[in-house]
Each structure stands twice: as C-alpha cells, then as structure tokens.
Design a protein around this motif. Structure first.
Motif, short mmCIF file in Angstrom:
data_model
loop_
_atom_site.label_atom_id
_atom_site.label_comp_id
_atom_site.label_asym_id
_atom_site.label_seq_id
_atom_site.Cartn_x
_atom_site.Cartn_y
_atom_site.Cartn_z
N THR A 1 36.84 55.34 14.36
CA THR A 1 36.18 56.64 14.42
C THR A 1 36.22 57.26 13.02
O THR A 1 37.00 56.82 12.16
N GLY B 1 50.55 58.58 13.79
CA GLY B 1 49.50 57.56 13.79
C GLY B 1 49.81 56.49 12.75
O GLY B 1 49.73 55.29 13.04
N GLN C 1 43.38 53.55 3.82
CA GLN C 1 44.62 53.57 3.03
C GLN C 1 45.41 52.28 3.22
O GLN C 1 46.16 51.87 2.33
C1 LIG Z 1 43.30 58.99 14.01
C2 LIG Z 1 44.65 59.48 14.53
C3 LIG Z 1 45.24 58.39 15.43
C4 LIG Z 1 45.56 59.72 13.32
O1 LIG Z 1 46.85 60.06 13.80
P1 LIG Z 1 47.81 61.09 13.06
O2 LIG Z 1 49.18 60.93 13.59
O3 LIG Z 1 47.22 62.44 13.09
O4 LIG Z 1 47.75 60.54 11.56
P2 LIG Z 1 48.88 60.64 10.47
O5 LIG Z 1 49.55 61.99 10.54
O6 LIG Z 1 49.78 59.46 10.56
O7 LIG Z 1 48.00 60.61 9.17
C5 LIG Z 1 47.94 59.51 8.31
C6 LIG Z 1 46.91 59.79 7.23
O8 LIG Z 1 45.61 59.55 7.74
C7 LIG Z 1 44.72 60.49 7.16
N1 LIG Z 1 44.19 61.35 8.22
C8 LIG Z 1 44.67 61.52 9.48
N2 LIG Z 1 43.87 62.36 10.18
C9 LIG Z 1 42.87 62.73 9.35
C10 LIG Z 1 41.75 63.58 9.48
N3 LIG Z 1 41.48 64.24 10.61
N4 LIG Z 1 40.93 63.74 8.41
C11 LIG Z 1 41.19 63.09 7.26
N5 LIG Z 1 42.26 62.28 7.07
C12 LIG Z 1 43.07 62.08 8.10
C13 LIG Z 1 45.50 61.31 6.17
O9 LIG Z 1 45.45 60.70 4.91
C14 LIG Z 1 46.87 61.21 6.75
O10 LIG Z 1 47.90 61.40 5.82
P3 LIG Z 1 48.33 62.89 5.37
O11 LIG Z 1 48.46 63.73 6.61
O12 LIG Z 1 49.61 62.62 4.67
O13 LIG Z 1 47.21 63.35 4.50
C15 LIG Z 1 44.50 60.82 15.32
O14 LIG Z 1 43.81 61.73 14.50
C16 LIG Z 1 43.77 60.73 16.65
O15 LIG Z 1 44.36 60.44 17.68
N6 LIG Z 1 42.45 60.98 16.60
C17 LIG Z 1 41.62 60.97 17.82
C18 LIG Z 1 41.41 59.56 18.32
C19 LIG Z 1 40.84 58.65 17.27
O16 LIG Z 1 39.81 58.92 16.66
N7 LIG Z 1 41.51 57.51 17.09
C20 LIG Z 1 41.13 56.49 16.16
C21 LIG Z 1 40.50 55.39 16.92
S1 LIG Z 1 39.91 54.13 15.84
#
Ligand SMILES: CC(C)(COP(=O)(O)OP(=O)(O)OC[C@H]1O[C@@H](n2cnc3c(N)ncnc32)[C@H](O)[C@@H]1OP(=O)(O)O)[C@@H](O)C(=O)NCCC(=O)NCCS
Length: 279
Positions: free
Chosen positions: A110, A86, A119
């Motif tokens: 979200t 992400g 961040q």
């Molecule tokens: C939001 C989303 C896109 C993040 O993708 P991801 O690949 O898991 O995120 P990353 O691994 O790149 O994480 C980046 C940082 O974001 C933060 N982060 C990511 N998910 C998190 C969670 N569930 N809770 C708290 N912090 C979170 C952390 O700081 C993380 O870094 P770290 O793992 O080194 O601590 C993913 O959780 C997702 O698809 N969620 C469902 C859909 C959604 O809500 N999308 C956002 C729409 S606005």
C-alpha cells in the motif's frame, strides 16, 4: 516512542484467526483468515505484538513459496502506528525468511507501507491493478475446459512454477477445502494443462495461463459463472484490457515490490492474483 510489548507467533487456531480478522477490521480491511489459515498450515508464519491488555496491536505474515517468500497482512492498530511496531515485525519476518533460504521476497505494498519496505531495500517491480465485475459476460467457447480434479495438481504446480518460479500450490490446494471455494477450472491443450483458474464466493483468482488465448477462455468461463461485484485482483497492468473486455471495471491497486534475486518465472503468465496479500 519505544514499547515493550511481547512478540508472539500466531497459530491457525480458530481463536487466533478471529483475532487476526478483528485486527484487520480495525483498519477497515475485510476478513483475511481464509488465506492466513492455509498460509500458516503450509509453512508460513504470523508474528504479532500484543498490548498490555493482551489485545493484538500489530501483526505481519510471511508465506513460504519455495524458493521464495511473500510478506502479507502487515497491520498496526491505528492507535499504535508510528511507534516502530511495523518495522520490528517486518524486519523479523524478513530475517526469518532469509535465514530459511528464501532470499527472493515479494509483497504488494500500500502507499502507507511502501516507505518502510523501501527502507529495507525493496524495489517496485510494477504498479498493480484490481478490478470488479460490473456486467458478467456471456459464456464463450469452452473447448478444453474441465473442472479441476485432484489429479490435476501436479500439472497445475508445473505451470504455476513456470509463471512464478515458486511453489504456491500447496497453499492453493488448502484453499479449495474452504467453504467459500466455488470451483477450479483447468484448460487442457494437447494433453497438458495450458491454464488454470480458481473461483471463490465474490472473488476470482489466481488465473495462470501459457498464452493470452488460454487466459481469455479461462477468465471468460470464470467470469460468466460469477456475480456482479465479484473481485479479480489482477496484478500486472498489462492484463487490464483482457478483464475490461469481460465486463470488469479496473482500478489502481498496490505496488508489487521485491527484495533479493528475481525468481526465474514469467510474470506475464499470471493473469490474476489470488489476492493482494499473497500475490
Ligand atoms: C504500514 C504500517 C504497517 C506501518 O506500521 P507502523 O508501526 O506504523 O510503522 P513504524 O512505526 O514501524 O514505521 C517505520 C517507518 O516506516 C515509515 N512510515 C510508516 N508509516 C508511514 C506513513 N504513514 N507515511 C510515511 N512513512 C511511514 C517511516 O519511515 C517510519 O519510520 P519513522 O516513524 O521513524 O519515520 C501501518 O501504517 C499500517 O498498519 N497501515 C495500514 C495497513 C497497511 O497499509 N499495511 C501495509 C500493507 S502492504
């Protein structure tokens, strides 16, 4: 954990739009290709990572709404979360928008996405609300209301720019060619367009108006033509009362976040968003 998946751009081809909707379904989100196709065809971008089998593992979109940009459709397949995908996609999209002169960037976050965006320097502007129509209202005074015609778009664009500071109507025009589009209404006052609203199958939005009275007239007309269960993703919480008065149940939605200078719009003129993805 690091990964070596390959980043790629998706196109508005039917095959890619199907893949986008399949990835959305992996997190129980409904189809999004109806807006992503138009977003890609109006200068936007969807960046994706594939896993070793070639299946989409993650994606994110950037819509161009000059002079700004809007981030949308950030989705990581559940089994690939928290591996940096992400962040990698998000950072690339932000850099791309900034390099292309779109320094004012917004999104609807979200709770799960918000830490990543914070961040990167995004700040919360307001906590958005959504709504669902439980009882369609009676038709009201429809003086000045007309069905949207092609020639109305320049006036709509001018009003929308006043509200958002951005050019969003190229995208909206594309949406009116989609099979799920039902109708657009414009409200004319003193010869100029004082409001407009679009209606799709099961969705109302955007609704933009120069005054609360114009907004109420438009919103009532759109709601009276809609079925129970129709969604209006309102956005700014100050407009809750208007929609509640028309038979909508209001619920909390995502948080509107922004990076860079605020655009010179008047967000209070946006009475309903298109959807959460594109504001
Ligand atoms: C939001 C989303 C896109 C993040 O993708 P991801 O690949 O898991 O995120 P990353 O691994 O790149 O994480 C980046 C940082 O974001 C933060 N982060 C990511 N998910 C998190 C969670 N569930 N809770 C708290 N912090 C979170 C952390 O700081 C993380 O870094 P770290 O793992 O080194 O601590 C993913 O959780 C997702 O698809 N969620 C469902 C859909 C959604 O809500 N999308 C956002 C729409 S606005």
């Amino acid at each position: 954990m690091q990964h070596d998946f390959e980043a790629c751009d998706l196109t508005p081809s039917a095959a890619h739009l199907d893949e986008i909707d399949e990835l959305r379904a992996s997190i129980d989100w409904g189809p999004g290709s109806w807006t992503i196709g138009p977003m890609l065809r109006t200068g936007g971008r969807v960046l994706a990572l594939r896993d070793e089998t070639g299946r989409l593992a993650a994606m994110g979109g950037a819509a161009v709404m000059a002079p700004g940009g809007f981030i949308c459709n950030m989705v990581v397949r559940p089994e690939h979360k928290r591996r940096g995908m992400g962040r990698r996609i998000f950072n690339e999209l932000i850099a791309w928008l900034q390099q292309n002169g779109h320094a004012s960037i917004q999104l609807e976050a979200t709770d799960e996405g918000r830490p990543l965006y914070e961040q990167a320097g995004f700040r919360v502007r307001w906590h958005s609300i959504g709504s669902t129509l439980s009882a369609p209202p009676e038709r009201g005074d429809e003086t000045g209301l007309e069905v949207l015609q092609t020639g109305d778009w320049p006036g709509i664009a001018a009003l929308d720019r006043q509200a958002t500071g951005a050019e969003r109507t190229a995208l909206f025009r594309q949406l009116t060619a989609w099979e799920g589009f039902r109708e657009g209404l414009v409200l004319r006052e003193g010869g100029s367009i004082a409001g407009y609203g679009l209606r799709f199958a099961n969705r109302i939005g955007p609704v933009v108006a120069a005054s609360p009275g114009a907004a109420e007239r438009l919103a009532r007309a759109l709601a009276a033509r809609s079925e129970r269960g129709t969604i209006a993703t309102i956005g700014h919480p100050q407009h809750a009362t208007l929609w509640q008065g028309l038979g909508f149940d209001v619920t909390p939605f995502d948080a509107r976040m922004a990076l860079g200078p605020d655009l010179p719009g008047d967000p209070s003129m946006v009475y309903c968003m298109l959807n959460g993805g594109l504001g």
